[in-house]
Write a protein that holds these residues in place. Structure first.
Motif, mmCIF file in Angstrom:
data_model
loop_
_atom_site.group_PDB
_atom_site.id
_atom_site.type_symbol
_atom_site.label_atom_id
_atom_site.label_comp_id
_atom_site.label_asym_id
_atom_site.label_seq_id
_atom_site.Cartn_x
_atom_site.Cartn_y
_atom_site.Cartn_z
ATOM 1 N N ILE A 129 0.872 -1.203 -0.006
ATOM 2 C CA ILE A 129 -0.027 -0.091 -0.092
ATOM 3 C C ILE A 129 0.895 1.396 0.032
ATOM 4 N N LEU A 130 1.832 1.174 0.785
ATOM 5 C CA LEU A 130 2.747 2.600 0.903
ATOM 6 C C LEU A 130 3.563 2.491 -0.320
ATOM 7 N N ASP A 131 4.161 1.475 -0.705
ATOM 8 C CA ASP A 131 5.024 1.538 -1.885
ATOM 9 C C ASP A 131 4.176 2.145 -3.172
ATOM 10 N N ARG A 132 3.032 1.802 -3.387
ATOM 11 C CA ARG A 132 2.266 2.221 -4.313
ATOM 12 C C ARG A 132 1.602 3.662 -4.078
ATOM 13 N N GLY A 133 2.418 4.234 -3.262
ATOM 14 C CA GLY A 133 1.767 5.590 -3.159
ATOM 15 C C GLY A 133 0.560 6.047 -2.321
ATOM 16 N N LEU A 134 0.049 5.331 -1.601
ATOM 17 C CA LEU A 134 -1.305 5.709 -1.145
ATOM 18 C C LEU A 134 -1.316 7.045 -0.422
ATOM 19 N N LEU A 135 -0.235 7.209 0.303
ATOM 20 C CA LEU A 135 -0.038 8.736 1.024
ATOM 21 C C LEU A 135 0.149 9.838 0.090
ATOM 22 N N GLU A 136 0.459 9.724 -1.168
ATOM 23 C CA GLU A 136 0.539 10.708 -2.158
ATOM 24 C C GLU A 136 -1.058 10.909 -2.563
ATOM 25 N N LEU A 137 -1.937 9.881 -2.738
ATOM 26 C CA LEU A 137 -3.458 10.250 -3.027
ATOM 27 C C LEU A 137 -4.140 10.653 -1.946
ATOM 28 N N THR A 138 -4.161 10.262 -0.530
ATOM 29 C CA THR A 138 -5.038 10.359 0.630
ATOM 30 C C THR A 138 -4.108 11.135 1.568
ATOM 31 N N GLY A 139 -2.764 11.302 1.759
ATOM 32 C CA GLY A 139 -2.394 12.062 2.708
ATOM 33 C C GLY A 139 -2.387 13.612 2.814
ATOM 34 N N HIS A 140 -3.037 14.154 1.904
ATOM 35 C CA HIS A 140 -3.022 15.605 1.846
ATOM 36 C C HIS A 140 -4.106 16.102 3.085
ATOM 37 N N ALA A 141 -3.796 17.355 3.491
ATOM 38 C CA ALA A 141 -4.618 18.110 4.459
ATOM 39 C C ALA A 141 -5.541 18.630 3.660
ATOM 40 N N ASP A 142 -5.768 18.991 2.248
ATOM 41 C CA ASP A 142 -6.849 19.575 1.942
ATOM 42 C C ASP A 142 -7.784 18.464 1.399
ATOM 43 N N PRO A 143 -8.911 18.419 1.680
ATOM 44 C CA PRO A 143 -9.911 17.183 1.109
ATOM 45 C C PRO A 143 -9.959 17.388 -0.293
ATOM 46 N N TYR A 144 -10.095 18.402 -0.838
ATOM 47 C CA TYR A 144 -10.133 18.267 -2.388
ATOM 48 C C TYR A 144 -8.921 17.353 -2.900
ATOM 49 N N LEU A 145 -7.803 17.516 -2.450
ATOM 50 C CA LEU A 145 -6.665 16.760 -2.863
ATOM 51 C C LEU A 145 -6.785 15.345 -2.610
ATOM 52 N N ARG A 146 -7.478 14.916 -1.535
ATOM 53 C CA ARG A 146 -7.619 13.801 -0.800
ATOM 54 C C ARG A 146 -8.788 13.033 -1.613
ATOM 55 N N ALA A 147 -9.749 13.763 -2.408
ATOM 56 C CA ALA A 147 -10.835 13.154 -3.203
ATOM 57 C C ALA A 147 -10.552 13.126 -4.682
ATOM 58 N N GLN A 148 -9.365 13.336 -5.019
ATOM 59 C CA GLN A 148 -9.058 13.038 -6.687
ATOM 60 C C GLN A 148 -9.335 11.797 -7.040
ATOM 61 N N ALA A 149 -9.592 10.688 -6.395
ATOM 62 C CA ALA A 149 -9.638 9.372 -6.669
ATOM 63 C C ALA A 149 -10.337 8.659 -5.553
ATOM 64 N N ASP A 150 -11.064 7.478 -5.853
ATOM 65 C CA ASP A 150 -11.594 6.765 -4.934
ATOM 66 C C ASP A 150 -10.919 5.357 -4.843
ATOM 67 N N VAL A 151 -10.046 5.369 -3.788
ATOM 68 C CA VAL A 151 -8.996 4.353 -3.769
ATOM 69 C C VAL A 151 -9.365 2.950 -3.408
ATOM 70 N N LEU A 152 -10.554 2.955 -2.587
ATOM 71 C CA LEU A 152 -11.190 1.765 -2.090
ATOM 72 C C LEU A 152 -11.857 1.011 -3.105
ATOM 73 N N SER A 153 -12.702 1.845 -4.070
ATOM 74 C CA SER A 153 -13.419 1.132 -4.959
ATOM 75 C C SER A 153 -12.444 -0.061 -5.754
ATOM 76 N N PRO A 154 -11.443 0.463 -6.557
ATOM 77 C CA PRO A 154 -10.630 -0.530 -7.308
ATOM 78 C C PRO A 154 -9.928 -1.629 -6.335
ATOM 79 N N THR A 155 -9.620 -1.236 -5.069
ATOM 80 C CA THR A 155 -9.260 -2.358 -4.051
ATOM 81 C C THR A 155 -10.392 -3.638 -4.016
ATOM 82 N N LEU A 156 -11.527 -3.099 -3.931
ATOM 83 C CA LEU A 156 -12.817 -4.042 -3.459
ATOM 84 C C LEU A 156 -12.784 -4.989 -4.564
ATOM 85 N N THR A 157 -12.827 -4.060 -5.989
ATOM 86 C CA THR A 157 -13.033 -4.877 -7.177
ATOM 87 C C THR A 157 -12.125 -5.652 -7.474
ATOM 88 N N ALA A 158 -10.695 -5.514 -7.322
ATOM 89 C CA ALA A 158 -9.691 -6.292 -7.449
ATOM 90 C C ALA A 158 -9.689 -7.731 -6.552
#
Length: 358
Positions: free
Chosen positions: A168-197
């Protein structure tokens, strides 16, 4: 009757209010995200491009790659059939924020923990979030209840948890959801593709479950809200109320509401000033929606129901009642903890006084 913007159906809620915002308890650890702020009067900001500094290129593609990598490691390491475990690991790390981009590497700090510390970290993350939003964390229970099993995770489970965490960390989750700004955290849904896969094709078909990719949901939201926002943000702007209600009766992990929230932000409005409700028949998808509501900063008035919308048209109202009960339970637990702490402080002072007198 609250005005409602239903993206897909004619759902009509009653006047039962949403659960009140949870009072803020003692400050959570620095690496755990604080919940959405308390509601504030609706305000109209100047429409302007929102910042994209530091955003990874193609966040939706990165999220899909992360989901596939997590599924690959989980199955390769024989993690078992409880796919809610790796999904819960992704969900928990969505709450972690990079406090200082130039400070010590958070990824290295997490992976440097021993097995006991790593499991304790996940428990702490979920516990801190439960104190703030017990209603949504209770809805996400399936993703973290394994941490509260009577027996500690065995060596193999701990080994797989560590392997998935590293992925999870190697694939850059914190780069996707580690922002203080919620607009930046909401650029993508990371849980949906994890569930689908992680879920087999047969299970997806059995549930009738097909998650809409983020770019497509973004485009749909632009179309569906385009005419709506033209009217809302001009003729009826002065009448806009915090009770404005946006609802998805077949939400999955909440992707369409993520797109709607981003659209509102681009129009200079704060999603936390609105009411949101989501329903899905799949417990894991509903759990992901609850986590996403916090990650994306949808605010204090969010209701997530796990039900069949067609069989139970009052699913949102039922979920609201359950949320109120969970919040009341949290308040009792916190109140009892404060009382016990006060008694212990008093006993300590008495012991000190007695020892001094002697």
């Amino acid at each position: 009757m609250t005005e409602q913007l239903d993206l897909f159906s004619s759902f009509q809620p009653d006047e039962t209010p949403a659960p009140p915002p949870a009072p803020t308890p003692a400050r959570a650890p620095a690496t755990v995200a604080s919940p959405s702020r308390q509601p504030s009067p609706v305000r109209r900001a100047t429409i302007r491009p929102l910042p994209d500094n530091g955003l990874p290129k193609d966040p939706s593609g990165r999220a899909a790659d992360l989901g596939e990598a997590v599924a690959g490691v989980w199955h390769k390491q024989h993690g078992g059939t409880r796919i809610e475990v790796p999904i819960g690991l992704v969900a928990a790390l969505c709450f972690v924020r990079q406090k200082d981009a130039h400070g010590p590497g958070l990824k290295a700090q997490i992976l440097a923990q021993d097995d006991r510390q790593l499991i304790a970290m996940y428990r702490q993350i979920w516990s801190a979030q439960w104190l703030h939003r017990p209603d949504l964390i209770d809805r996400a229970r399936i993703l973290h209840e394994w941490l509260n099993d009577a027996e500690e995770p065995d060596k193999h489970r701990t080994y797989v948890v560590r392997a998935v965490t590293k992925t999870i960390l190697d694939r850059g989750l914190l780069e996707l959801t580690g922002h203080a700004d919620p607009y930046l955290r909401a650029q993508a849904d990371v849980l949906s593709p994890t569930l689908t896969a992680l879920r087999s094709l047969g299970a997806q078909q059995g549930l009738g479950e097909y998650h809409t990719p983020s770019p497509i949901s973004d485009s749909i939201a632009e179309v569906l809200l385009g005419e709506l926002t033209t009217e809302m943000f001009t003729d009826h702007l002065k009448n806009l109320k915090p009770q404005q209600h946006i609802h998805d009766p077949a939400a999955g992990s909440g992707g369409m509401l993520r797109s709607a929230a981003q659209k509102l932000r681009r129009e200079g409005l704060d999603p936390a000033d609105f009411r949101w409700s989501m329903v899905d028949i799949d417990p894991i998808a509903a759990a992901c929606a609850a986590v996403n509501a916090l990650t994306w900063g949808l605010g204090p008035r969010v209701t997530v129901a796990c039900a069949d919308t067609l069989a139970n048209p009052h699913a949102v109202e039922d979920a609201m009642a359950q949320a109120r009960a969970v919040i009341e339970h949290r308040d009792r637990v916190v109140g009892q903890a404060h009382m016990i702490a006060a008694i212990r402080r008093t006993q300590h002072l008495l012991e000190q006084t007695t020892a001094t007198a002697a």
